[in-house]
Design an enzyme around this catalytic site. Structure first.
Site, PDB file in Angstrom:
ATOM      1  N   CYS A   1       0.873  -1.174   0.000  1.00  0.00           N
ATOM      2  CA  CYS A   1       0.000   0.000   0.000  1.00  0.00           C
ATOM      3  C   CYS A   1       0.915   1.230   0.000  1.00  0.00           C
ATOM      4  O   CYS A   1       2.119   1.105  -0.252  1.00  0.00           O
ATOM      5  CB  CYS A   1      -0.963  -0.022   1.187  1.00  0.00           C
ATOM      6  SG  CYS A   1      -0.140  -0.092   2.798  1.00  0.00           S
ATOM      7  N   MET A   2       0.418   2.396   0.319  1.00  0.00           N
ATOM      8  CA  MET A   2       1.240   3.604   0.244  1.00  0.00           C
ATOM      9  C   MET A   2       2.406   3.547   1.226  1.00  0.00           C
ATOM     10  O   MET A   2       3.559   3.774   0.861  1.00  0.00           O
ATOM     11  CB  MET A   2       0.392   4.844   0.501  1.00  0.00           C
ATOM     12  CG  MET A   2      -0.460   5.261  -0.677  1.00  0.00           C
ATOM     13  SD  MET A   2       0.493   5.628  -2.180  1.00  0.00           S
ATOM     14  CE  MET A   2       1.460   7.036  -1.624  1.00  0.00           C
TER      15      MET A   2
END
Length: 269
Positions: A93-94
């Site tokens: 994810c980020m």
């Protein structure tokens, strides 16, 4: 990318091997290092943030989730497809601290049969930087109830951070005695406990205390049950009807001479 160059990368950039040789966890920064990923043999990437672009479509096979929050089953289907082929996959994810770790934790609960507390500790021990958000914690708790019928971390996941590593072996104490790690949560009731030290078997010889009523060297043959008086006489080596205060026959006493034998020789050679 050389080994020396990889050593200079920030730890958060490097993929975390949740299941070495199969399942890896990382951030957007990790997913942007195509040279590093290829060097590690990663072939597939699971993107758990829909707005993140697939940066290297010609080098990796991507799957980007279609909803927020992510659908665990959608992610599990992709991971199953990759791991059944014995290939390597990166989940990211980020920041790599909440959303992608929660997907990996849920996958361990589903495929390994582990409880939430065990799965979380397993991933946390591998990647110390994870910090699951409250909404993701709630989803994991609900998912555990769906899978196992109860929740092993009803007070949340942060309380588990100071517990022993999942599967940690007991440490030797100052006197050389084994000290069992304190349990951080309720033990698992489903699935194997990975690497956990087994308890002493029922046939262990560690108990050296003699049972009550035991007499060292005694070899009283079992006999038919009789009146309490006869049982007591057998226990004290007395003949039936012999008074308890009377001495029994002495096996070392001289044998009386038989008829026709000399009385001055009381031992046979």
């Amino acid at each position: 990318m050389s080994q020396a160059e990889r050593k200079h990368l920030e730890p958060s950039v490097l993929p975390t091997a949740v299941i070495p040789g199969s399942l890896y966890l990382g951030s957007y920064d990790t997913a942007s290092r195509s040279e590093l990923l290829r060097a590690m043999g990663i072939t597939h990437i699971l993107n758990t943030w829909p707005s993140n672009p697939a940066l290297f479509k010609n080098s990796f096979t991507y799957h980007t989730v279609t909803s927020t929050p992510v659908d665990f089953q959608e992610c599990h289907d992709f991971l199953d497809m990759v791991l059944n082929k014995e290939q390597k996959v990166l989940v990211y994810c980020m920041t790599g601290v909440s959303r992608s770790p929660s997907v990996v934790i849920a996958y361990l609960m589903k495929k390994r049969g582990w409880r939430l507390a065990e799965s979380y500790k397993w991933v946390k021990d591998k990647r110390q930087t994870i910090n699951i958000k409250e909404e993701d914690v709630k989803r994991l708790q609900e998912y555990e109830v769906q899978l196992h019928g109860s929740c092993s971390a009803p007070m949340g996941l942060a309380i588990l951070n100071n517990g022993p590593a999942f599967g940690q072996q007991p440490q030797a104490g100052p006197a050389g005695q084994q000290q069992q790690p304190q349990e951080a949560s309720a033990p698992s009731t489903s699935g194997p406990v990975f690497g956990a030290a087994s308890a002493a078997p029922a046939w262990s010889l560690s108990n050296t205390t003699a049972p009550q009523g035991f007499r060292f060297g005694a070899a009283v043959a079992p006999g038919p049950a009789g009146p309490p008086q006869q049982q007591q006489e057998r226990q004290h080596g007395l003949a039936p009807g012999q008074p308890s205060g009377a001495a029994g026959p002495n096996p070392f006493a001289p044998r009386p001479a038989a008829a026709g034998e000399g009385g001055d020789n009381d031992m046979e050679m």
